[in-house]
Scaffold this motif. Structure first.
Motif, short mmCIF file in Angstrom:
data_model
loop_
_atom_site.label_atom_id
_atom_site.label_comp_id
_atom_site.label_asym_id
_atom_site.label_seq_id
_atom_site.Cartn_x
_atom_site.Cartn_y
_atom_site.Cartn_z
N VAL A 122 0.29 -1.01 -0.04
CA VAL A 122 -0.10 0.00 0.19
C VAL A 122 0.78 1.53 0.10
N ILE A 123 1.92 0.98 0.54
CA ILE A 123 2.62 2.44 0.22
C ILE A 123 3.41 2.64 -0.47
N ALA A 124 3.74 1.28 -1.12
CA ALA A 124 4.63 1.65 -2.47
C ALA A 124 3.25 2.21 -3.16
N ARG A 125 2.27 1.60 -3.80
CA ARG A 125 1.24 1.87 -4.31
C ARG A 125 1.25 3.93 -4.01
N ALA A 126 0.79 4.17 -2.79
CA ALA A 126 0.76 5.50 -2.43
C ALA A 126 1.55 6.36 -3.07
N LEU A 127 3.22 6.52 -2.98
CA LEU A 127 4.27 6.71 -3.27
C LEU A 127 4.15 6.83 -4.01
N ASP A 128 3.96 5.79 -5.02
CA ASP A 128 4.20 5.25 -6.98
C ASP A 128 3.40 6.84 -7.95
N ALA A 129 2.06 6.70 -6.78
CA ALA A 129 1.41 7.48 -7.29
C ALA A 129 1.26 9.35 -6.80
N LEU A 130 3.04 9.29 -6.13
CA LEU A 130 2.88 10.98 -6.20
C LEU A 130 2.90 11.75 -7.88
N PRO A 131 2.85 12.90 -7.90
CA PRO A 131 2.52 13.76 -8.96
C PRO A 131 4.40 13.76 -9.75
N ALA A 132 4.25 13.52 -10.32
CA ALA A 132 5.64 13.39 -11.21
C ALA A 132 7.19 14.32 -10.71
N ASP A 133 6.04 15.17 -10.35
CA ASP A 133 7.19 17.01 -10.35
C ASP A 133 7.43 17.79 -8.77
N VAL A 134 7.07 16.85 -8.09
CA VAL A 134 6.65 16.67 -6.97
C VAL A 134 8.48 17.22 -5.97
N ALA A 135 8.62 17.66 -5.41
CA ALA A 135 10.15 18.54 -4.59
C ALA A 135 9.94 17.02 -3.73
N THR A 136 12.12 16.45 -4.68
CA THR A 136 12.44 15.06 -4.04
C THR A 136 12.05 15.42 -1.93
N TRP A 137 11.93 16.60 -1.38
CA TRP A 137 12.24 16.48 -0.22
C TRP A 137 10.84 15.72 -0.08
N VAL A 138 9.76 16.77 -0.32
CA VAL A 138 8.57 16.65 -0.64
C VAL A 138 8.58 14.15 -0.25
N ARG A 139 8.59 14.31 -1.80
CA ARG A 139 8.40 12.22 -1.43
C ARG A 139 9.19 11.90 -0.10
N VAL A 140 10.34 12.23 0.18
CA VAL A 140 11.16 11.30 0.86
C VAL A 140 10.93 11.25 2.45
N GLU A 141 9.65 12.96 2.62
CA GLU A 141 9.00 13.13 3.57
C GLU A 141 7.82 12.47 3.44
N ALA A 142 7.43 11.96 2.77
CA ALA A 142 5.89 11.34 2.77
C ALA A 142 6.25 9.91 2.44
N GLU A 143 7.36 9.46 2.42
CA GLU A 143 8.11 7.93 2.64
C GLU A 143 8.12 7.99 4.58
#
Length: 437
Positions: A122-143
């Motif tokens: 579930v977590i992997a699918r949620a992270l894959d669904a993040l917008p492609a242009d989202v900032a790297t720090w946002v993706r790291v914080e979300a994970e």
């Protein structure tokens, strides 16, 4: 285990296999409730750790092309054959193995036993669904946030949290992303909206529709209010208890008024109950807010004889051209959304002469009953879709009464005013057109 090499992973797997072999025949007598509970939780953590190791090795199998050992086309198909699992399950495992290579925090969480396989997917699918242009720090914080939440939430709750994770770690980004998602979804839903109605020739019409969630929610509330009302005796679909698992059932979320007796908790409505509620809803609509065609709007006109109204068997006719049973016509005669026209009964004064230009509602209803559709030769357009036309134009002194009126569909109404055509009325009150040369 036969075939294992000397790699540290191989030695670890052999040790685990040996320990599990020793536990295979151990009796569970003597384990009390507390010990059993602790063991189950510990086994679940071990299961998560083994799952992480399996998927890490599977990802490595893709790197070294393990499928080439037997000529398989992909790692997933090789894994399915080697482990006697389905190709679908193996592809899912290969997909998740690849995700763990990209999400190190998630992989570490599973390796520590803090995230189980179901949560990890579930977590992997949620992270894959993040917008492609989202900032790297946002993706790291979300994970990191989702992995931390896994300690307190199961996979179902994590799925909901994952859909709104941007609102947690970056509210402004989340709002903008959600706004775009909703706008795109609504536009796609509007584009995909369809409805089809197909009569089968046996008195039934089969339909399919696709509508946006907004309108589905409105329809659901309308129907459930009628189903609940029917359950209190207004109109019951059946004396039989409803099947909670019926196809097409909807959850009853309607809350009763605090000023009325509280009904028994509602079970799910069956598709039959919803179908009857839909018919009830259509009968209650009077069409007063819709554009007018033939002066009656979307209101259905039922024409019957006085004999039918008072108990006869003769069928009645709708302004759509369809026929209905006499008992149904008598029921509809008292419905607010239906206009009953009784032939031979007391009539309203219809002829208005020169007092007004437009035909009155009552006059147009009378035209519907008399003409039964477009009066152009060969045209089969239903009466409800036609315009009321003056044979002798009102602007030239023609009266607005029935003898000077007729129904014409929009196309023939335009044609009768088209100077490129002549027209004349046949003995049976039909209009015939001839193109001028």
């Amino acid at each position: 285990m036969a075939g294992l090499g000397q790699h540290q992973v191989d030695r670890g797997i052999a040790a685990l296999d040996e320990v599990l072999t020793g536990l295979g025949e151990v009796s569970l007598l003597g384990m009390d409730q507390d010990a059993t509970g602790v063991s189950l939780v510990a086994l679940a953590r071990l299961e998560a750790r083994v799952a992480e190791l399996k998927h890490r090795v599977l990802a490595h199998g893709t790197e070294v092309a393990v499928e080439q050992t037997c000529g398989a086309t992909t790692t997933a198909t090789w894994f399915a054959h080697a482990t006697r699992t389905t190709v679908r399950a193996s592809r899912r495992a290969a997909f998740f193995a690849e995700a763990l290579r990209r999400y190190e925090v998630l992989r570490a969480g599973m390796a520590a036993g803090g995230v189980n396989l179901e949560q990890g997917e579930v977590i992997a699918r949620a992270l894959d669904a993040l917008p492609a242009d989202v900032a790297t720090w946002v993706r790291v914080e979300a994970e990191q946030t989702l992995v931390d939440l896994a300690a307190r939430h199961d996979a179902q709750h994590l799925r909901v949290l994952g859909e709104r994770i941007l609102h947690v770690v970056a509210p402004e980004v989340g709002e903008a992303h959600e706004a775009k998602q909703l706008a795109d979804a609504e536009a796609a839903a509007e584009k995909a909206t369809t409805l089809s109605l197909t009569p089968d020739g046996t008195g039934k019409v089969h339909g399919r529709f696709t509508i946006p969630e907004l309108h589905a929610g409105m329809l659901r509330k309308f129907l459930m209010s009628l189903v609940v009302d029917a359950g209190r005796g207004a109109r019951s679909a059946s004396d039989e208890p409803s099947d909670p698992g019926a196809t097409g059932a909807l959850d009853d979320s309607t809350e009763p008024s605090s000023h009325q007796p509280q009904p028994e908790p509602q079970r799910r409505a069956t598709s039959h109950e919803l179908g009857q509620a839909f018919c009830d809803l259509l009968e209650r609509l009077d069409g007063s807010g819709l554009p007018e065609t033939a002066g009656t709007g979307a209101t259905v006109v039922v024409t019957m004889t006085l004999e039918t109204l008072t108990g006869g068997l003769a069928a009645a006719t709708l302004d759509t051209g369809d026929r209905i049973a006499a008992h149904t016509a008598r029921r509809l005669a008292c419905e607010a959304g239906i206009i009953p026209v009784v032939l031979g009964g007391r009539r309203q004064v219809l002829d208005q002469g020169r007092r007004r230009r437009r035909f009155t509602r009552a006059q147009r209803i009378a035209l519907v009953v008399r003409d039964q559709g477009c009066t152009a030769v060969g045209c089969r357009t239903a009466a409800w879709f036609c315009h009321a036309h003056h044979d002798d134009p009102w602007a030239r002194g023609g009266p607005t009464d029935l003898t000077n009126g007729r129904l014409l569909c929009p196309a023939h109404h335009r044609r009768i005013h088209d100077p490129a055509y002549d027209h004349h009325t046949t003995p049976d009150n039909q209009v015939e057109f001839t193109r001028r040369t």
